[in-house]
Design a protein around this motif. Sequence first.
Motif, PDB file in Angstrom:
ATOM      1  N   ASP A 224      36.052  56.307  45.510  1.00 20.71           N
ATOM      2  CA  ASP A 224      34.868  56.071  46.323  1.00 20.71           C
ATOM      3  C   ASP A 224      34.864  54.588  46.700  1.00 20.71           C
ATOM      4  N   THR A 225      33.850  53.846  46.319  1.00 22.53           N
ATOM      5  CA  THR A 225      33.762  52.425  46.644  1.00 22.53           C
ATOM      6  C   THR A 225      33.506  51.629  45.368  1.00 22.53           C
ATOM      7  N   PRO A 226      34.550  51.183  44.695  1.00 24.87           N
ATOM      8  CA  PRO A 226      34.366  50.472  43.428  1.00 24.87           C
ATOM      9  C   PRO A 226      33.664  49.132  43.633  1.00 24.87           C
ATOM     10  N   ASP A 227      32.796  48.792  42.685  1.00 30.04           N
ATOM     11  CA  ASP A 227      32.025  47.555  42.729  1.00 30.04           C
ATOM     12  C   ASP A 227      32.579  46.483  41.799  1.00 30.04           C
ATOM     13  N   TYR A 228      33.189  46.889  40.708  1.00 21.92           N
ATOM     14  CA  TYR A 228      33.538  45.957  39.639  1.00 21.92           C
ATOM     15  C   TYR A 228      35.016  46.070  39.293  1.00 21.92           C
ATOM     16  N   ALA A 229      35.628  44.912  38.970  1.00 21.64           N
ATOM     17  CA  ALA A 229      37.055  44.911  38.662  1.00 21.64           C
ATOM     18  C   ALA A 229      37.354  43.972  37.510  1.00 21.64           C
ATOM     19  N   VAL A 230      38.353  44.337  36.702  1.00 21.43           N
ATOM     20  CA  VAL A 230      38.930  43.453  35.683  1.00 21.43           C
ATOM     21  C   VAL A 230      40.441  43.621  35.737  1.00 21.43           C
ATOM     22  N   ILE A 231      41.167  42.546  35.380  1.00 18.38           N
ATOM     23  CA  ILE A 231      42.634  42.572  35.326  1.00 18.38           C
ATOM     24  C   ILE A 231      43.040  42.046  33.957  1.00 18.38           C
ATOM     25  N   ASN A 232      44.088  42.641  33.381  1.00 21.35           N
ATOM     26  CA  ASN A 232      44.590  42.074  32.128  1.00 21.35           C
ATOM     27  C   ASN A 232      45.258  40.731  32.431  1.00 21.35           C
ATOM     28  N   ASP A 233      45.422  39.901  31.409  1.00 20.20           N
ATOM     29  CA  ASP A 233      45.908  38.541  31.613  1.00 20.20           C
ATOM     30  C   ASP A 233      47.327  38.490  32.173  1.00 20.20           C
ATOM     31  N   GLU A 234      48.134  39.474  31.843  1.00 18.07           N
ATOM     32  CA  GLU A 234      49.512  39.506  32.333  1.00 18.07           C
ATOM     33  C   GLU A 234      49.590  39.881  33.812  1.00 18.07           C
ATOM     34  N   GLY A 235      48.510  40.432  34.334  1.00 16.78           N
ATOM     35  CA  GLY A 235      48.504  40.860  35.736  1.00 16.78           C
ATOM     36  C   GLY A 235      49.277  42.133  35.979  1.00 16.78           C
ATOM     37  N   THR A 236      49.321  43.017  34.966  1.00 19.52           N
ATOM     38  CA  THR A 236      50.065  44.273  35.108  1.00 19.52           C
ATOM     39  C   THR A 236      49.159  45.493  35.241  1.00 19.52           C
TER      40      THR A 236
END
Length: 162
Positions: free
Chosen positions: A54-66
């Motif tokens: 749908d339309t995501p509002d929130y994002a997180v990424i792990n530190d390695e960027g994987t």
Amino acid sequence: MSPAASSIGTSQSGLILVPNSSDYSEEPGVIKLFQFDGNDEFTLLDTFEDALLDTPDYAVINDEGTAAVVLNSFFKGATLSIDESELSFVLKENHDLTRPMIKLNIEPFKNHVIIGSFRSSNDESVSITLAEITPDGLIEKSSTLVPLEDGYSLESFAIQND
């Protein structure tokens, strides 16, 4: 991107993930991955969208960027793999958010996220969940039910580092 992006994900490797929610947007549901060079240059690496998200509002990424997790407040979200600057769908995630996820950056919780959930479709319970961000999806480590009493609700919360 639009002013409707509620939160962005960042990694130690300079990746920035921006989910584009539907308000005020010409590209609702499009997720963009950028690389920051550490000075003043942002480079668009990839764009991604999927009807399941749908339309995501929130994002997180792990530190390695994987790996990244994108969620909205309507049980729609996913873990995305980041491989050589390309985003791909890994797994559907289901969390009914009340506020943005909080990414933790200190051991022993490096690459973990805290999610405040309100399950209005079930029993109107509130919970706080701790999960690890992995390329295979969120791995839940702990979840605590927060009783709703006398009109109390989980609107916002913060983490204190002692």
